[in-house]
Design an enzyme around this catalytic site. Structure first.
Site, short mmCIF file in Angstrom:
data_model
loop_
_atom_site.label_atom_id
_atom_site.label_comp_id
_atom_site.label_asym_id
_atom_site.label_seq_id
_atom_site.Cartn_x
_atom_site.Cartn_y
_atom_site.Cartn_z
N GLY A 61 0.84 -1.20 0.00
CA GLY A 61 0.00 0.00 0.00
C GLY A 61 0.88 1.25 0.00
N GLY A 115 4.05 1.10 2.32
CA GLY A 115 5.01 0.12 1.83
C GLY A 115 5.72 0.62 0.58
N PHE A 128 -11.89 19.93 6.79
CA PHE A 128 -12.11 18.59 7.31
C PHE A 128 -12.35 18.68 8.80
CE2 PHE A 128 -10.99 14.22 5.56
CZ PHE A 128 -11.60 14.44 4.36
N GLN A 165 -10.98 3.79 15.62
CA GLN A 165 -11.83 4.87 15.12
C GLN A 165 -13.07 4.31 14.43
OE1 GLN A 165 -10.66 7.83 11.80
NE2 GLN A 165 -10.75 8.99 13.69
N LEU A 205 -17.28 3.27 3.06
CA LEU A 205 -17.03 4.63 3.56
C LEU A 205 -17.74 5.71 2.73
CD1 LEU A 205 -15.36 6.57 5.36
CD2 LEU A 205 -13.57 6.46 3.63
N THR A 234 -17.11 9.56 2.58
CA THR A 234 -16.06 10.44 3.07
C THR A 234 -16.57 11.61 3.91
OG1 THR A 234 -14.28 11.94 2.44
CG2 THR A 234 -16.09 11.76 0.91
N HIS A 260 -13.35 2.04 11.31
CA HIS A 260 -12.71 2.67 10.15
C HIS A 260 -11.19 2.62 10.20
CE1 HIS A 260 -12.13 5.28 6.78
NE2 HIS A 260 -11.60 6.25 7.49
N SER A 278 -4.13 10.28 7.83
CA SER A 278 -3.59 8.93 7.66
C SER A 278 -2.83 8.82 6.35
CB SER A 278 -4.69 7.88 7.73
OG SER A 278 -5.65 8.11 6.74
N LEU A 279 -3.37 9.40 5.27
CA LEU A 279 -2.62 9.38 4.02
C LEU A 279 -1.30 10.11 4.22
CD1 LEU A 279 -5.28 10.03 1.21
CD2 LEU A 279 -4.25 7.88 1.93
#
Lengths: 247, 567
Positions: B17, B20, B123, B235, B247, B249, B346, B386-387
């Site tokens: 991902g 990695g 956000f 979460q 999901l 968003t 999530h 997270s990204l």
């Protein structure tokens, strides 16, 4: 509800029939999991996201290449299935669709490894051949390139591709010519061609009889694409650009 | 050992991902011989499903002035209920702008403002529109970009290999054993290991996660002595599609979507009057559950996410993926009707304990991304972080692991023994003629986790849950697989995944039972307050002589004062 599923163990192939209880909202992937968990744990198929974004589960469902996770069983059984694609020789092989049943087979045009799993090496080899990475000339460290939102919008039509290979399995040309690079690889090449940040010569990479010029515009690729990517349009535009350059 | 099954590399990255691949690219840039081992083709990794975006204090929004990384850090720390390590958060936020610009240079097609700059949207939990996005397909675009960057030919990919164990020599991790899914044979790999295996959401029945998110890396690391940190912090995303839990968003609320109960009321006014729908995820998730529990849900199951007032044009431009998901999986067109949503698991804030250089406490073993815990998310992760973590810390992991590589002589017998051990395990599962099927235990486990360790938690219920998990672990001794196929034996893989999940579930449960307070995503009805004096510390679970053991470790608090969280 009956599912008729193609089976292959490396030596011989046959079809197995499974009776799966119907649930509201059930997808073909859900039904395959039901079989694996309750009826026959030797059934193999690829899966990951179950939400039509990862591209793992493209297979031939009622003779249409599509994602198992995005295909509702109900629409198939009730005959509301609306995808009409042009005839492709690979679709003559195998069993015929029965009323009220769901026929699940591996994606055509790629070698079957086991049951519904195909070997995608060739598909990805053609993808890599297009050198799918951005080649810029002069990046300024710490500064982004500015891009016109309209350019972004055209690019998105192609960056949306999830490389599921449904188009490869639906393309009659890929069925006849194993060297045809196929819709996904060509759409990817076109995506880099139209990227205003990319400074390399792109179109010549597929300027041969198994590249841009092999397409016969059956448009099955666009019809089966779960992300509405239009490889046929990319191919048409690439060809006219090359023709203009030649002329 | 036969050459075909023994692979020598300098760096082994487990997982393909975003974390990695970013780690692999960095290790390759450091001149190392890198292999990526993944149980799925890298493009099928769960990163591909991330929708909303990636945070960076670029300050691109016209008319909003400058943004500062320190503000991003503050929002992150406050959002984490002060459990994030503040020195790690500094790294995350400081490096965010360059990380996003690097992705842009690598080829990611971000959405743009009219002036051509990378677009940013508001956000939850953020004081500034800081989330860069590629429509609502940000993860897909980033993953494809990093994959494109990694296929130059020098990186070796072992796609569809499932890692069964890590190998340790004199306290250092020196490689791993993996099952080639195509052929059903075990292979040995030598090299410094970077785990990037993602989260473990599939221990829950309602989860947005891909079906492959089974926490494999955390299990592998635990087995050779690494600590698991803050595992109880799970979460629950407030808006997952009712039915499939796919999901929806936070970007949908960022673009102005409303949450409404069965009476058509925007109920967030009673829970977070200022932030409303853009309060942090833990707060919105509890608000929705409360509405449903108190009878104001629809069909007693869900609430509505209403986008209809945003208009067709905005929905088609900014949220095209959401529209497609709602139509495909719920038969609802958000232009015309509200989307039915409910909270679902999530993200795993916790994971393998690592330092700021991504090294675990086993030398030679690194971890990054959702499988790890640096910790930058603490008790609650902000959307868009997270990204960011995957690329910032993925890069660090690749760099740090490369610095440690040394050309030590290999002790081949260790690898031969390890293959034999894993081979016995597999034979014991496939060889049995009767027993319990993995699917039966898995179903019980997932239900137990959501019922006993869900959005609302309580001491006695959790104790019962922990007992159930331990009984399921015992049941696993009798697990068997009917099929003895070598090729693509998925029942076997799912059984091995279940082994990993049972241990992880136990660690989650132990941490949750012991933490007698409410903090971020860990909300207890019997201890509703945050209790900093006892619990402003990290939970660490380690393998002990008789099973998992729990201890606590301090939180780095060197930048911001610890305060109440109000939104």
């Amino acid at each position: 509800m009956k599912l008729k599923v193609f089976r292959y163990d490396g030596d011989e192939s046959h079809y197995d029939e499974f009776e799966v209880p119907h649930k509201p909202g059930q997808t073909v992937l859900d039904a395959l999991f039901y079989i694996q968990e309750n009826l026959d744990d030797s059934l193999s198929f690829r899966y990951s996201c179950r939400g039509a974004v990862c591209g793992s589960c493209a297979m031939l469902i009622n003779k249409v290449p599509r994602l198992a996770c995005r295909t509702q069983v109900k629409t198939l059984v009730e005959g509301e299935d609306k995808v009409k694609i042009k005839h492709c020789p690979a679709l003559d092989k195998g069993d015929e669709i029965e009323d009220g049943a769901v026929l699940v087979e591996p994606l055509p045009h790629l070698p079957v490894e086991k049951d519904l799993i195909v070997d995608q090496d060739k598909f990805f080899e053609y993808y890599r051949e297009m050198e799918p990475m951005l080649k810029t000339k002069s990046e300024v460290p710490g500064e982004e390139y500015e891009m016109d939102p309209e350019d972004v919008s055209e690019l998105e039509d192609y960056t949306n591709c999830i490389l599921c290979a449904a188009c490869f399995g639906a393309c009659p040309v890929d069925g006849e010519n194993v060297n045809y690079r196929g819709p996904a690889a060509l759409a990817k090449l076109y995506r880099f061609h139209i990227d205003p940040r990319d400074k390399s010569e792109r179109l010549s990479l597929a300027d041969h009889e198994d590249g841009w010029w092999a397409c016969e515009f059956h448009t099955n690729c666009q019809k089966v694409c779960p992300k509405n990517v239009p490889p046929n349009i990319a191919i048409g535009k690439a060809r006219s650009k090359l023709e203009k350059e030649d002329g | 050992m036969k050459k075909e099954i023994f692979h020598e590399h300098e760096i082994l990255v487990v997982g393909g991902g975003l974390s990695g691949l970013r780690a692999s690219i960095e290790a390759l840039r450091s001149g190392k011989d890198v292999a990526v081992i993944s149980k799925v083709h890298p493009l099928r990794s769960h990163s591909v499903a991330a929708q909303g975006g990636i945070n960076a204090a670029l300050g691109n929004t016209p008319g909003r002035g400058e943004d500062h990384w320190e503000d991003h850090a503050f929002d992150t720390v406050k959002g984490s209920a002060y459990l994030a390590d503040q020195d790690a958060v500094d790294i995350l936020c400081k490096k965010a702008p360059e990380a996003v610009i690097e992705l842009e240079h690598m080829g990611t097609v971000f959405s743009r403002f009219e002036n051509g700059k990378i677009a940013q949207r508001p956000f939850g939990g953020a004081g500034f529109p800081r989330t860069c996005y590629a429509a609502d397909r940000t993860g897909h675009n980033l993953l494809h970009t990093l994959y494109e960057q990694s296929i130059s030919g020098k990186m070796k990919f072992y796609d569809e290999y499932f890692v069964t164990s890590l190998i340790k020599e004199n306290g250092t991790c020196v490689g791993c054993i993996a099952l080639d899914l195509r052929e059903g044979t075990l292979h040995a790999f030598s090299g410094t290991v970077i785990l990037a295996t993602g989260g473990f959401g599939r221990i829950y029945n309602r989860s947005t996660n891909a079906l492959i998110n089974t926490g494999d890396g955390a299990f592998l690391a635990y087995e050779i002595g690494a600590g698991l940190e803050d595992m109880e912090f799970i979460q629950f995303h407030p808006t997952t599609l009712y039915g499939s839990n796919i999901l929806i968003t936070e970007g949908a609320r960022g673009e102005g979507g409303y949450l409404k109960n069965s009476e058509g009321e925007r109920f967030m006014k009673d829970y977070a009057p200022d932030a409303m729908e853009l309060a942090p995820r833990d707060i919105v998730a509890r608000a929705i559950m409360t509405e449903v529990n108190e009878g104001r849900g629809i069909d007693d199951e869900y609430v509505h996410l209403d986008l209809t007032h945003l208009g067709e044009e905005k929905i088609k431009e900014r949220l095209p993926g959401i529209r497609q998901i709602a139509m495909d999986f719920a038969g609802v067109d958000p232009i015309k009707e509200p989307i039915p949503v409910q909270p679902g698991q999530h993200y795993s804030m916790g994971g393998i304990l690592v330092d700021n250089g991504c090294e675990t406490d086993v030398p030679g073993l690194y971890a990054t991304g959702e499988c790890s815990c640096v910790s930058v998310h603490g008790a609650n992760r902000l959307g868009g972080n997270s990204l960011l973590e995957t690329v910032v810390f993925g890069k660090i992991a690749g760099k740090m692991a490369s610095e440690e590589v040394n050309g030590k002589e290999l002790n081949e017998s260790l690898f031969i023994d390890a293959i034999e051990k894993d081979s016995k395990l597999i034979d014991s599962i496939v060889g049995k003629k009767e027993g319990i099927l993995y699917s039966e235990i898995l179903k019980d486990l997932r239900e137990t986790m959501f019922q006993h360790f869900g959005v609302f938690r309580e001491g006695e219920t959790m104790e019962e849950g922990l007992d159930k998990i331990r009984r399921l672990k015992e049941k696993f001794e009798d697990v068997y697989v009917e099929s003895d196929d070598k090729k693509f034996n998925q029942a076997l893989i799912r059984t091995l995944e279940l082994r990993n999940m049972l241990l992880i579930a136990e660690a989650v449960a132990m941490g949750a039972v012991r933490r007698e307070e409410s903090r971020g995503s860990h909300y207890r009805t019997d201890f509703t307050e945050r209790r900093d004096e006892q619990y402003l510390k990290h939970t660490v679970v380690r393998k002990g002589v008789e099973g998992p053991e729990l201890e606590y470790s301090p939180v780095n608090l060197d930048r911001f004062d610890v305060k109440e969280r109000e939104y």
